[in-house]
Enzyme design. Structure first.
Site, mmCIF file in Angstrom:
data_model
loop_
_atom_site.group_PDB
_atom_site.id
_atom_site.type_symbol
_atom_site.label_atom_id
_atom_site.label_comp_id
_atom_site.label_asym_id
_atom_site.label_seq_id
_atom_site.Cartn_x
_atom_site.Cartn_y
_atom_site.Cartn_z
ATOM 1 N N GLU A 80 79.791 27.348 62.782
ATOM 2 C CA GLU A 80 80.075 28.749 63.440
ATOM 3 C C GLU A 80 81.232 28.122 63.961
ATOM 4 O O GLU A 80 81.683 27.833 64.662
ATOM 5 C CB GLU A 80 78.861 28.695 64.810
ATOM 6 N N ARG A 90 64.879 39.441 67.463
ATOM 7 C CA ARG A 90 63.797 40.446 66.384
ATOM 8 C C ARG A 90 62.603 39.432 67.341
ATOM 9 O O ARG A 90 61.318 40.166 66.981
ATOM 10 C CB ARG A 90 64.163 39.587 65.296
ATOM 11 N N CYS A 143 70.143 30.110 68.670
ATOM 12 C CA CYS A 143 71.151 29.157 69.212
ATOM 13 C C CYS A 143 72.895 30.026 68.913
ATOM 14 O O CYS A 143 73.703 28.729 70.148
ATOM 15 C CB CYS A 143 71.233 28.831 67.195
ATOM 16 N N HIS A 170 74.770 26.254 61.796
ATOM 17 C CA HIS A 170 73.526 26.624 60.909
ATOM 18 C C HIS A 170 73.414 25.860 60.015
ATOM 19 O O HIS A 170 74.443 25.645 59.002
ATOM 20 C CB HIS A 170 73.836 28.396 60.702
HETATM 21 N N1 PCA Z 1 67.272 28.827 64.376
HETATM 22 C C1 PCA Z 1 67.506 29.889 66.020
HETATM 23 C C2 PCA Z 1 67.139 29.231 67.430
HETATM 24 C C3 PCA Z 1 66.793 27.228 66.651
HETATM 25 C C4 PCA Z 1 67.363 27.262 65.311
HETATM 26 O O1 PCA Z 1 66.820 26.587 64.309
HETATM 27 C C5 PCA Z 1 68.566 31.304 65.769
HETATM 28 O O2 PCA Z 1 69.480 30.536 64.718
HETATM 29 O O3 PCA Z 1 69.194 31.046 66.829
#
Ligand code: PCA
Length: 206
Positions: A80, A90, A143, A170
């Site tokens: 990111e 959501r 996140c 991610h």
């Molecule tokens: N993914 C979520 C929150 C916790 C996670 O592992 C997100 O992409 O916001």
């Protein structure tokens, strides 16, 4: 030796596991060429996620922080670029809280960039034969919330003076999750663990 704090979240959205936690839990205590890794779990909860991260930073006193989260539906490891000052979910968080168009910090900047070497990390992971990409949105759920909170703190004393860097990665579903979620892409925990280690070493050597 550079001390690296790596975090992963607990399961959310009816999934029995969180890919990020399954991947990072085994990295606690691991030493790489460049880094000594400490792993902590973060709750998938607005607010508490940030305070738990700050607590871990105070305990561990890391030089580099790499937070990892699950992004079901993505097909590559996504490094990111930016956390934005907005929560708009959501689904509720693990405490049942739903935030809609809610600023994270009413006095804060609109966004903060990751201070990890994003391009180099993506290239290094791809170089190892693992799909990776730069991402310009960490979404607007927990996140992104955590990434924003992390980067806001790294701009402040004493973290800024110490040159502590950090950011967010991610990752896709694990194969076992994709088996339950029709047409969802996946990567194995072993491959993603390797990708996280490459990210850690690339961040430490920069
Ligand atoms: N993914 C979520 C929150 C916790 C996670 O592992 C997100 O992409 O916001």
């Amino acid at each position: 030796m550079t001390k690296v704090l790596v975090t992963g979240f607990d399961p959310f959205d009816n999934e029995p596991v969180n890919a990020a936690w399954e991947v990072v839990r085994e990295l606690d205590g691991v030493q790489t060429n460049a880094a000594e890794i400490v792993v902590r779990q973060i709750p998938t909860v607005f607010g508490d996620s940030i305070s738990r991260l700050y607590q871990a930073m105070d305990d561990v006193q890391p030089d580099v922080i790499v937070c990892v989260g699950q992004a079901g539906g993505r097909s590559a490891v996504s490094v990111e670029r930016i956390g934005v000052n907005m929560s708009d979910a959501r689904i509720p968080d693990n405490n049942g809280v739903s935030l809609v168009e809610a600023p994270i910090d009413t006095d804060g900047a609109d966004g903060y960039f990751s201070s990890l070497p994003v391009r180099s990390i993506v290239e290094a992971i791809r170089g190892a034969g693992i799909p990776a990409e730069e991402s310009w949105s960490a979404g607007t759920y927990v996140c992104n919330h955590l990434l924003y909170g992390l980067m806001r703190r790294l701009k402040q004393s004493p973290w800024a003076e110490r040159g502590v860097t950090g950011g967010f990665i991610h990752i896709p579903f694990l194969p076992e999750q994709a088996a339950r979620n029709k047409n969802a892409p996946s990567l194995s925990a072993e491959l993603v663990r390797k990708a996280v280690l490459i990210a850690v070493d690339t961040a430490c050597l920069k």
